[in-house]
Enzyme design. Structure first.
Site, PDB file in Angstrom:
ATOM      1  N   GLU A 148       0.828  -1.257   0.034  1.00  0.00           N
ATOM      2  CA  GLU A 148       0.167   0.173  -0.119  1.00  0.00           C
ATOM      3  C   GLU A 148       1.031   1.311   0.085  1.00  0.00           C
ATOM      4  O   GLU A 148       1.549   1.632   1.064  1.00  0.00           O
ATOM      5  CB  GLU A 148      -1.018   0.047   1.324  1.00  0.00           C
ATOM      6  CG  GLU A 148      -2.335   0.779   1.167  1.00  0.00           C
ATOM      7  CD  GLU A 148      -1.852   2.288   1.520  1.00  0.00           C
ATOM      8  OE1 GLU A 148      -1.322   3.103   0.587  1.00  0.00           O
ATOM      9  OE2 GLU A 148      -1.800   2.730   2.489  1.00  0.00           O
TER      10      GLU A 148
ATOM     11  N   CYS B 227      -2.954   8.049   4.051  1.00  0.00           N
ATOM     12  CA  CYS B 227      -2.510   7.430   2.751  1.00  0.00           C
ATOM     13  C   CYS B 227      -3.759   7.787   1.694  1.00  0.00           C
ATOM     14  O   CYS B 227      -3.488   7.988   0.596  1.00  0.00           O
ATOM     15  CB  CYS B 227      -2.464   5.662   3.169  1.00  0.00           C
ATOM     16  SG  CYS B 227      -1.096   5.338   4.221  1.00  0.00           S
TER      17      CYS B 227
END
Length: 623
Positions: free
Chosen positions: A322, A359
């Site tokens: 990720e 994120c």
């Protein structure tokens, strides 16, 4: 107009009995609650009380009150690559309180930790679902009862606000634990599948989800609590052990979090080595990647992710990557004024939650031409009133916290802003350290913390560096306005990242159509893209340079398992598969005719084909 032309005598009288409506609604709610309570009572673990977790308060406090960390000297040593890598120095980014040191974990120690985890995992893999659910409930109760202190610890280690910690860390962790406790057993139960055409009458098949073994996780600093609990809860639920390498910028909080997790394990009689932490820099992370763990989860930058993948390839260790994003936030020009007011607050929360150090967070705003100026004016009016400071000192007054990585991040953010301004962007709020003073709270002016002013840029050109590089900071970047949906889609998808996204329009269909055309692993319609994460049934992850594979949802949970395909006889006591005589060794010369007949019988078209197939099968069998 048509109604006005109609005589009132011809209109049917509609009478709504509000009491009856209320009774019906209450009846539906009552039935639902009764069913839920019945389900709980029928579960044996309902009758077992869930223990509370008590952690020494001292672990959440500053070790030596009044002692300040010399950040300038530390950063100077880091630039010259002269840091002592045998220890991790910890500090509060918002107050520069010195939080002490933690020894780095050596590569040899990593190997030993993995071995202990393997022993613990073998025992835990045999645990019942009742025990695993109980562990999740103990963890959930700890999160709820200890949420204020857990949030305080996260604030101290990352510099975020108390609100950001509760909303962004505690709440989503609770949702994760609740979802796992209610759904994991069903998701990981053996799953019957349809047997193949040739064995449909004799075989039954299924997929099983046994645990992988030991999971490694390298997690960033932006969510000190949730980034630990997220992979830990999933790994343990699937029957694995986990080793977590935390960031050197968020190591101190694991003293408190780790103690809580150990108590949770002890409360259900689980091996304490199921969860272990390692500390350090690149060498420690590389040691974990190459340690032989069965799978590695990495959350970080594309540059480091590529190195992780390269190291993992040497041992063929599967990885979940990720790697961040540049999430688009699209606002169409059919938005009405009242709806625009709602979107303004949604957009500001998305940008300034945890000071933009997320994120999945909106980094690219695209606004329709007709409402562009109005949106820019409204967000600037609010942003110019935001208060920046140390939330642990003034939790009720602080809107925005600190920049966790200090000068390293602040200089990078300023370079992105300066480049955008040089290329034509307009500064509506913040934009330089000279504007920080007016945003700082009175007490924070004395702390010398790592702060950057809330910033809003408008008319940002697509050629600016900030259009392609991840911001990871408190900057709302509003690109030049768009005139058509096709135009904005093309602009948005011309980006190396594709993690999450959201689209807003007064017409829900238009918003949905826009969201469906965006390159992204996740999309929200008429809401902040982070809402997908509040539904833990959904997988989390992206495309392109945002990484691959998923965590969360059934997909993420099953990804922590060693998927096993199983085929067995449907009636083992009466019917077992044997090799037909024409196919047995040594060959009788007709095996290929028999095989051709089987193919045509099961997969051929038309009655003539079936008859021909049976003829060949009989011919081969009687030869």
């Amino acid at each position: 107009k048509d109604l006005k032309k109609t005589s009132s005598r011809n209109m049917p009288e509609i009478v709504i009995d509000t009491e009856v409506v209320q009774q019906v609604i209450l009846g539906i709610i009552g039935t639902y609650v009764t069913l839920k309570l019945s389900q709980l009572v029928l579960r044996s673990e309902f009758w077992i009380s869930v223990p509370s977790i008590k952690i020494p308060k001292e672990l959440s406090q500053v070790p030596e009150p009044g002692k300040k960390f010399d950040l300038a000297s530390h950063e100077a040593l880091a630039k010259r690559k002269k840091l002592d890598l045998t220890i991790i120095k910890c500090w509060d980014p918002s107050t520069l309180d010195d939080l002490g040191t933690i020894p780095s974990t050596s590569p040899d120690e990593v190997k030993s930790i993995v071995m202990r985890a393997r022993v613990a995992q073998k025992e835990w893999s045999k645990s019942s679902w009742t025990t695993r659910r109980r562990l999740l409930k103990v963890m959930l109760k700890w999160c709820v009862e200890d949420q204020e202190r857990l949030a305080t610890v996260a604030v101290r280690d990352s510099g975020k606000t108390l609100t950001d910690a509760v909303f962004g860390e505690i709440l989503v962790t609770c949702e994760k634990l609740k979802w796992l406790a209610e759904n994991a057993e069903q998701i990981l139960a053996p799953e019957p599948r349809a047997p193949g055409t040739t064995v449909i009458f004799t075989k039954k098949v299924r997929v099983e989800y046994p645990p992988l073994g030991v999971i490694g996780a390298i997690v960033p600093w932006n969510y000190p609590f949730h980034n630990v609990l997220n992979p830990t809860s999933a790994a343990l639920t699937a029957g694995n052990a986990i080793i977590i390498k935390v960031s050197e910028y968020a190591s101190w909080s694991t003293r408190y979090i780790g103690q809580g997790l150990k108590q949770c394990l002890a409360a259900v009689g689980a091996p304490l080595d199921l969860i272990q932490f390692i500390y350090g820099y690149a060498d420690t992370g590389a040691a974990l990647v190459s340690s032989g763990v069965e799978k590695l989860i990495f959350v970080g930058s594309p540059q480091v992710g590529a190195k992780v993948m390269e190291t993992a390839s040497k041992t063929l260790t599967p990885v979940v990557l990720e790697l961040g994003g540049k999430d688009p936030f699209v606002i169409c020009d059919d938005i009405l004024p009242a709806e625009l007011e709602r979107i303004v607050q949604v957009s500001l929360r998305g940008v300034f939650q945890s000071m933009g150090q997320n994120c999945a967070g909106p980094e690219r705003f695209y606004v329709g031409n007709k409402i562009y100026d109005s949106f820019c004016t409204k967000v600037a009016q609010v942003a110019n009133k935001l208060i920046v400071g140390a939330s642990n000192l003034e939790p009720a007054k602080i809107d925005c916290g600190a920049i966790t990585m200090g000068t390293v991040s602040i200089e990078r953010l300023q370079a992105l802003v300066d480049d955008a301004v040089d290329k034509g962007a307009k500064v509506l709020c913040g934009g330089s350290m000279q504007t920080l003073e007016k945003h700082l709270s009175p007490s924070s002016k004395q702390q010398k913390g790592s702060f950057y002013p809330p910033t809003i840029l408008a008319h940002v050109p697509d050629t600016a560096r900030i259009a392609k590089e991840e911001i990871f900071g408190p900057i709302m970047c509003i690109f030049t306005p768009f005139d058509s949906d096709d135009q904005v889609i093309q602009r948005i998808n011309d980006c190396p990242f594709a993690l999450s996204s959201c689209a807003f329009a007064q017409d829900p269909k238009r918003a949905r159509d826009l969201a469906n055309r965006l390159d992204a692993g996740m999309s929200s319609v008429n809401d902040l893209e982070g809402t997908t994460y509040l539904s833990q049934s959904l997988p989390f992850g992206g495309l392109k340079e945002s990484g691959f594979d998923r965590f969360a949802g059934p997909e993420g949970l099953r990804g922590l398992c060693a998927l096993r395909s199983v085929c067995e006889d449907k009636f083992p006591k009466f019917l077992r598969t044997a090799i037909p005589s024409p196919m047995q060794y040594p060959s009788k010369g007709m095996s290929h005719i028999f095989a051709q007949g089987i193919v045509e019988l099961f997969y051929g078209f038309g009655l003539r084909s079936k008859v021909h197939a049976l003829s060949n099968i009989i011919k081969a069998a009687t030869a």
